[in-house]
Design an enzyme around this catalytic site. Structure first.
Site, PDB file in Angstrom:
ATOM      1  N   VAL A   9       5.662   3.905  14.380  1.00 27.89           N
ATOM      2  CA  VAL A   9       5.506   2.476  14.114  1.00 27.89           C
ATOM      3  C   VAL A   9       5.900   2.241  12.663  1.00 27.89           C
ATOM      4  CG1 VAL A   9       3.783   1.934  15.885  1.00 27.89           C
ATOM      5  CG2 VAL A   9       3.030   2.743  13.650  1.00 27.89           C
ATOM      6  N   SER A  10       6.428   1.038  12.397  1.00 31.56           N
ATOM      7  CA  SER A  10       6.993   0.749  11.080  1.00 31.56           C
ATOM      8  C   SER A  10       5.965   0.439  10.012  1.00 31.56           C
ATOM      9  CB  SER A  10       7.969  -0.421  11.182  1.00 31.56           C
ATOM     10  OG  SER A  10       9.011  -0.082  12.071  1.00 31.56           O
ATOM     11  N   THR A  11       4.802  -0.098  10.403  1.00 29.87           N
ATOM     12  CA  THR A  11       3.786  -0.441   9.408  1.00 29.87           C
ATOM     13  C   THR A  11       2.470   0.220   9.770  1.00 29.87           C
ATOM     14  OG1 THR A  11       2.988  -2.422  10.549  1.00 29.87           O
ATOM     15  CG2 THR A  11       4.870  -2.711   9.056  1.00 29.87           C
TER      16      THR A  11
END
Length: 183
Positions: A9-11
């Site tokens: 996941v990016s964040t």
């Protein structure tokens, strides 16, 4: 042969649960996960770890192709490296499996579309920012102190008030006042 999962996941605010659940249902005996790491980032510690530990006969499985990477070249390089090491690749959402030439061809096409989507998003974002700038709108956080308040802060400082007192009068922090006094 072992099914090995990779999730990303990016964040840090995003949740891995959906991906981890799908990988578990797909039979992953071990899953590596990068959290808070963009797909376009070159350094993804858990991806590096999983790639180092895969053995011939294993199948690297991801929930969705863009979890491996959004850059077509990188995705294809990883898959080619896996193929050279006799490691399979599978993407659950797209139903891709590199066992056989059709799976490999579909992977190439899907990776190209993922790259196209990313490039289109970047192009639209840039166009939106350009249009906003032409209308004298700029991104970022709104200013806490308008021009009149900044002039007032300078005048109050000239009268001998300290930054803490000026900040209280204007309803902003001392640090904000220092930034405006420095400018």
């Amino acid at each position: 042969m072992a099914v090995i999962g990779y999730a990303r996941v990016s964040t840090v605010e995003q949740n891995l649960d959906l991906q981890l659940s799908a990988l578990n249902e797909a039979g992953a005996v071990r899953t590596y996960a990068d959290q808070g790491v963009s797909g376009s980032a070159t350094e993804r510690p858990e991806l590096t770890r999983v790639l180092d530990r895969l053995e011939a006969g294993d199948v690297l499985t991801v929930w969705k192709l863009d979890r491996l990477g959004r850059n077509t070249r990188h995705v294809l390089e990883v898959v080619e490296e896996l193929r050279n090491r006799e490691v399979g690749f599978r993407s659950l959402t797209e139903g891709l499996d590199t066992n056989g030439p059709m799976g490999t061809a579909m992977l190439t096409i899907m990776a190209a579309f993922a790259q196209l989507e990313r490039d289109t998003i970047v192009e639209r974002t840039r166009a939106g920012l350009t249009a906003a700038a032409k209308n004298n709108r700029h991104g970022g956080r709104p200013r806490k102190v308008d021009d009149a308040a900044a002039v007032r802060a300078v005048a109050l400082k000239a009268k001998g008030l300290n930054a803490s007192d000026i900040g209280k009068m204007l309803g902003v922090s001392r640090a904000t006042i220092y930034r405006y006094l420095a400018g």
